[in-house]
Write a protein that holds these residues in place. Structure first.
Motif, PDB file in Angstrom:
ATOM      1  N   ILE B  58       0.819  -1.220   0.000  1.00  0.00           N
ATOM      2  CA  ILE B  58       0.000   0.000   0.000  1.00  0.00           C
ATOM      3  C   ILE B  58       0.847   1.261   0.000  1.00  0.00           C
ATOM      4  O   ILE B  58       0.325   2.364   0.012  1.00  0.00           O
ATOM      5  CB  ILE B  58      -0.981   0.032   1.189  1.00  0.00           C
ATOM      6  CG1 ILE B  58      -0.244  -0.109   2.505  1.00  0.00           C
ATOM      7  CG2 ILE B  58      -2.028  -1.044   1.063  1.00  0.00           C
ATOM      8  CD1 ILE B  58      -1.159   0.052   3.709  1.00  0.00           C
ATOM      9  N   VAL B 134      -6.805  -4.524  -2.832  1.00  0.00           N
ATOM     10  CA  VAL B 134      -5.642  -4.094  -2.047  1.00  0.00           C
ATOM     11  C   VAL B 134      -5.333  -2.629  -2.334  1.00  0.00           C
ATOM     12  O   VAL B 134      -4.961  -1.863  -1.450  1.00  0.00           O
ATOM     13  CB  VAL B 134      -4.410  -4.992  -2.341  1.00  0.00           C
ATOM     14  CG1 VAL B 134      -3.152  -4.424  -1.690  1.00  0.00           C
ATOM     15  CG2 VAL B 134      -4.661  -6.408  -1.853  1.00  0.00           C
ATOM     16  N   GLY B 135      -5.517  -2.223  -3.603  1.00  0.00           N
ATOM     17  CA  GLY B 135      -5.231  -0.829  -3.965  1.00  0.00           C
ATOM     18  C   GLY B 135      -3.758  -0.540  -4.108  1.00  0.00           C
ATOM     19  O   GLY B 135      -3.290   0.543  -3.769  1.00  0.00           O
ATOM     20  N   ASN B 137      -0.229   0.536  -5.624  1.00  0.00           N
ATOM     21  CA  ASN B 137       0.196   1.511  -6.625  1.00  0.00           C
ATOM     22  C   ASN B 137       0.815   0.839  -7.853  1.00  0.00           C
ATOM     23  O   ASN B 137       0.922   1.435  -8.905  1.00  0.00           O
ATOM     24  CB  ASN B 137       1.243   2.431  -6.005  1.00  0.00           C
ATOM     25  CG  ASN B 137       0.710   3.813  -5.800  1.00  0.00           C
ATOM     26  OD1 ASN B 137      -0.484   3.973  -5.574  1.00  0.00           O
ATOM     27  ND2 ASN B 137       1.569   4.805  -5.889  1.00  0.00           N
ATOM     28  N   TYR B 139      -0.404  -1.763  -9.299  1.00  0.00           N
ATOM     29  CA  TYR B 139      -1.449  -2.509 -10.012  1.00  0.00           C
ATOM     30  C   TYR B 139      -1.337  -2.356 -11.527  1.00  0.00           C
ATOM     31  O   TYR B 139      -1.246  -3.342 -12.263  1.00  0.00           O
ATOM     32  CB  TYR B 139      -2.812  -2.030  -9.516  1.00  0.00           C
ATOM     33  CG  TYR B 139      -3.993  -2.682 -10.181  1.00  0.00           C
ATOM     34  CD1 TYR B 139      -4.518  -3.864  -9.680  1.00  0.00           C
ATOM     35  CD2 TYR B 139      -4.593  -2.123 -11.305  1.00  0.00           C
ATOM     36  CE1 TYR B 139      -5.610  -4.468 -10.282  1.00  0.00           C
ATOM     37  CE2 TYR B 139      -5.675  -2.717 -11.919  1.00  0.00           C
ATOM     38  CZ  TYR B 139      -6.183  -3.891 -11.397  1.00  0.00           C
ATOM     39  OH  TYR B 139      -7.256  -4.489 -11.998  1.00  0.00           O
ATOM     40  N   ASP B 140      -1.306  -1.119 -12.014  1.00  0.00           N
ATOM     41  CA  ASP B 140      -1.346  -0.879 -13.460  1.00  0.00           C
ATOM     42  C   ASP B 140      -0.134  -1.443 -14.197  1.00  0.00           C
ATOM     43  O   ASP B 140      -0.216  -1.718 -15.394  1.00  0.00           O
ATOM     44  CB  ASP B 140      -1.453   0.619 -13.745  1.00  0.00           C
ATOM     45  CG  ASP B 140      -2.857   1.125 -13.470  1.00  0.00           C
ATOM     46  OD1 ASP B 140      -3.805   0.330 -13.626  1.00  0.00           O
ATOM     47  OD2 ASP B 140      -2.995   2.298 -13.092  1.00  0.00           O
TER      48      ASP B 140
END
Lengths: 327, 583
Positions: B58, B134-135, B137, B139-140
């Protein structure tokens, strides 16, 4: 008296809801939100930002966010910090404690120094000492605390360059290797770091408070009952401290309640400039990031303390000022 | 019996150490020879922003704890060449169709708690990063055009990355840091994303923070100081060319100092060893004075390189409510004229105190391999600007001295930037002055940052601004064009957010972007990049202005910095693992 206190407490309830709602609304009215910064990242997709926004609940209407927050608040939960991904109280509390290390001694110092200066100025009006103290007070008033802190850092560095001795630390709250020190040395280490921030934080306020005290004292000294007291042949000491001083401090008693929220609101920009890990730098960060619940949570705690403080002030005032009676 | 068992266990452990496949840190990354190196000591630095969490899933800041204690993955870059080299992987091979990369994981690597590092750790880390709830950073970075990149475990020490299409940044994806599956896995299986989010907060005991990298958390005092200590296990497989275990330092202490002036004071007082935030002429002169006066034994490198960020002016192509302005902003002649009005040299002199670099293209000047030197620059030239504007029909001036066209419409637009950014405000004022000289009226306002971003990212046929000065940062060595910026549907396609390409050259750029992104041959990719810069120079969707330079300073207690040629905004001044305390 009891009825009065109960009534006052009842009045606090609507005030609390009104004030928190207003605070929440104002925070929300600021453009953008916690995720605006992220939108300028050339690699993060808008879908991801939308997903995070819904995760944080930022896509819901304001009243819904407020009600949710209020519901949490009634369960004594101040909410969640976006930046720290942790409960607000958990991240705020250590900072508040750090701030108190400066705020409490600085408040004590303030009253211990400012009131005697004010009294001295009034008693020896226009003497050389009074003029000197007035001059210093105006200087103190006109120099903002952050600038004073910068000057302090500059002076400390110059002393270090000339003599090789660092009299007081340039910044921070503890030295390297703090964790390995025995408890007594830890306390001394923090005290050594706190000296300059405490002095800087106090300097400005001394100026203001001593001028106020001087004015109050002068006003009281010009009143009839003082002349009567003197005419009765009372010693100057008794006239000054028993009659005049007691009347002159009444307005200060009214401000004592205001000290309660100031205990947690930190020492201001001194903390930022001197890298003191208090609440001010933390809160400024939260505002810059629009970390909604940190701001709202902190405002709420301040608000509650302010309300309690005012109540205490009023009660204290009744105690010292014989003219006030609550029925 | 017990003794024998202990002996056997330690023997096995020894054997494992012996068999650890070592990564040898090349001599050419540092100026120091292994023979001059001293072991031990503490490196001290200061950072401006506070640490918010120990949780690697996170964390969102530029300088964060997880990336500091364990900054590497299967592959990393060689700072002398910029090439990807195997690191936690011992080797890798690319499939003929270029859609799969298979990594052989180095054997003998261990987590700081002694457990072996295996393929499972990467798999688990990838699973958690790509869990929407989870969100993370990161991810992308695990998706290409919305399609997922998948990881497959072949065996404990073999890992395969499968890409939905060929990708220039394929190895970059594989450089993510693994985190221990034996710690995060059980929680993730039991409690899912919510469980993960509650792990490794700042209240976590330092001894529970497990690392694969050079450092372990020793202590943390909120808002004050993070103390890291050497991870002894790391040295078992990370050695210098003489076979010494790395890092050389015992401790790494990071002070959190909210104010840059206070950070500078700490450096001048000799309390910190490195000063990364040397950004203004004032910082430089104070450090220089201290060095010259003999009060500070330090080295300062000024203008080591440009920084990897940009400042630019962008015009709004979607202004249905004012067709005159819309057609003006869409005209490349107009934009070219505006570029001729930007006095970049003055910006460098006045705004950056002479310590900056003019910019003419979307590729940051620090990415030297990527900058096409032949692209036209449209430098400061008011006469040329006036000529171009005359070609657009602005030949007469009105009573106040501003240009008007045949219908009497005045050449005037609003320019804004975010308040509180003095550099951008100064740049805007310079533009206002230069424009006035040729008769263009520019109305400048500084507004709140979030409002500005809101205007910039608004979409549709009528957007609420004329021109904005803003900057972007970040951008890779593999492919320096932004996936959000170049494609016409991109969120940061700031000049035109109508949702479609309006100019044929936008379509061309969009296509070239996709081609470059999927081209694996570096040389061919650079060629595509060159072509894109040529088209950008004709279209001029964004007018680049200038950026500050990178400066750095360190106390001469430290040894082991990069050779002069590598010190830059991209590689920094040193590898911490190869840094040591001289005195």
């Amino acid at each position: 008296m009891t009825a009065y206190i109960l009534r006052r407490i009842l009045y606090l309830i609507p005030t609390f809801f009104g004030a928190t709602f207003l605070a929440f609304l104002i925070i929300q009215m600021a453009p953008g939100d916690y995720l605006t910064q992220l939108e300028l990242d050339p690699k993060v997709t808008p879908e991801t930002i939308a997903r995070l926004r819904s995760q944080f609940g930022l896509d819901r209407p304001v009243y819904e966010q407020y009600l949710l927050w209020m519901n949490n608040l009634l369960h004594l939960n101040l909410g969640y910090s976006f930046a720290y991904q942790a409960p607000v109280l958990e991240v705020i509390w250590p900072r508040v404690v750090n701030s108190m290390v400066i705020v409490i001694p600085s408040t004590l110092l303030l009253y211990l120094v400012a009131i005697p200066i004010g009294v001295y100025g009034a008693v020896r009006q226009y003497s050389f000492g009074d003029r000197l103290l007035s001059f210093l007070a105006y200087v103190g008033l006109s120099v903002p605390s952050f600038f004073l802190a910068l000057i302090a850092i500059y002076v400390l560095l110059q002393i270090k360059f000339r003599t090789g001795v660092l009299v007081f630390p340039v910044s921070g709250m503890t030295s390297s290797g703090f964790e390995q020190m025995p408890p007594l040395r830890q306390v001394l280490d923090i005290a050594w770091h706190a000296v300059v921030p405490i002095l800087v934080a106090t300097a400005n306020d001394i100026a203001g408070l001593s001028r106020l005290m001087r004015g109050q004292m002068l006003e009281v000294l010009s009143q009839d009952f003082i002349r009567t007291a003197r005419a009765k042949g009372l010693s100057e000491r008794v006239v000054l401290y028993k009659h005049a001083f007691r009347n002159a401090v009444i307005p200060f008693v009214a401000t004592l309640g205001g000290l309660l929220p100031s205990l947690i609101s930190g020492a201001g920009f001194v903390e930022v400039v001197m890298a003191w890990p208090g609440i001010t730098p933390f809160f400024l960060d939260a505002i810059a990031n629009q970390d909604l619940y940190v701001i709202a949570g902190f405002l709420t705690v301040s608000l509650v303390l302010l309300m309690i403080g005012n109540l205490i002030s009023d009660l204290l005032l009744a105690w010292v000022d014989p003219r006030i009676r609550y029925e | 019996m017990r003794k024998v068992l202990a002996l056997v266990v330690s023997f096995i452990a020894l054997a494992e150490v012996a068999s650890a496949q070592t990564f040898v840190w090349p001599q050419k990354w540092t100026v120091a020879k292994p023979s001059e190196v001293k072991r031990g000591g503490t490196l001290r630095r200061a950072v401006i922003s506070d640490f918010r969490t120990f949780n690697p899933f996170i964390t969102a800041e530029a300088t964060n704890v997880p990336d500091t204690i364990s900054p590497y993955g299967l592959v990393r870059r060689d700072p002398t060449t910029g090439d990807w080299i195997p690191y936690m992987a011992e080797s890798f091979s690319i499939s003929p169709n270029k859609l799969e990369i298979t990594f052989k994981i180095r054997r003998g690597m261990k987590w700081s708690d002694g457990r072996p590092i295996t393929a499972d750790d990467w798999i688990m880390t990838w699973r958690i990063h790509t869990d929407k709830a989870v969100g993370s950073n990161s991810y992308d970075s695990f998706f290409i055009d919305g399609k997922p990149i998948t990881l497959r475990k072949i065996d404990d020490y073999t890992l395969r990355f499968i890409y939905p299409k060929t990708d220039a940044e394929a190895l970059n994806v594989a450089s993510f840091t693994p985190w221990p599956a034996h710690i995060f896995g059980p929680v993730y299986q039991k409690e899912g994303a919510e469980g993960i989010k509650k792990m490794w907060t700042l209240n976590e005991k330092p001894e529970n923070i497990v690392s694969a990298g050079p450092w372990l958390v020793e202590s943390y005092r909120p808002g004050e100081r993070l103390v890291l200590k050497r991870n002894p296990v790391f040295g078992e497989w990370n050695k210098d060319e003489a076979g010494n275990p790395l890092p050389y330092l015992d401790r790494y202490e990071i002070k959190i100092v909210k104010d840059v002036n206070a950070a500078l004071a700490e450096f001048l007082a000799g309390n910190t060893d490195v000063f990364f935030e040397v950004t203004t002429v004032d910082h430089i002169s104070q450090i220089r004075q201290a060095i010259q006066a003999g009060r500070l034994d330090a080295t300062i490198k000024v203008n080591a390189s440009p920084v990897a960020s940009s400042q630019f002016m962008v015009f709004n192509w979607n202004k249905a409510s004012d067709l005159f302005k819309q057609s003006l902003f869409r005209s490349e002649k107009f934009r070219r004229a505006m570029s001729h009005l930007v006095n970049r040299q003055a910006v460098v002199e006045i705004v950056y105190g002479g310590l900056g670099t003019p910019m003419y293209s979307s590729v940051y000047p620090v990415l030297t391999q990527w900058v096409n030197p032949k692209v036209p620059k449209y430098e400061y030239n008011p006469q040329q600007a006036a000529k171009l504007l005359a070609e657009l029909g602005f030949t007469r001036k009105d009573r106040e001295g501003y240009l008007v066209d045949s219908k009497g419409r005045r050449l005037e637009f609003n320019l804004s930037t975010n308040a509180g950014n003095p550099q951008r405000e100064q740049i805007a004022k310079l533009i206002v002055d230069e424009a006035k000289k040729v008769g263009v009226k520019v109305n400048f306002t500084a507004i709140d940052f979030n409002t500005l971003v809101g205007q910039l990212l608004s979409s549709g046929p009528d957007r609420p601004f004329d021109a904005i000065i803003i900057g972007l940062s970040g951008g890779g060595l593999d492919w320096p064009f932004g996936s959000n910026v170049v494609p016409c549907k991109g969120n940061l396609h700031m000049w035109n957010k109508s949702g479609q390409c309006l100019d044929p050259r936008e379509t061309q750029l969009d296509a070239l972007y996709s081609r470059g992104r999927t081209e694996l041959d570096f040389k061919k990719r650079v060629e595509i990049g060159y072509r894109m810069q040529e088209i950008e120079a004709q279209l001029l969707p964004v007018i680049y202005i200038a950026g500050p330079n990178y400066h750095t300073a360190w106390n001469n207690r430290l040894g082991g910095e990069h050779p002069e040629a590598i010190i830059s905004a991209i590689w920094g001044s040193r590898q911490l693992e190869l840094t040591f305390i001289k005195k």
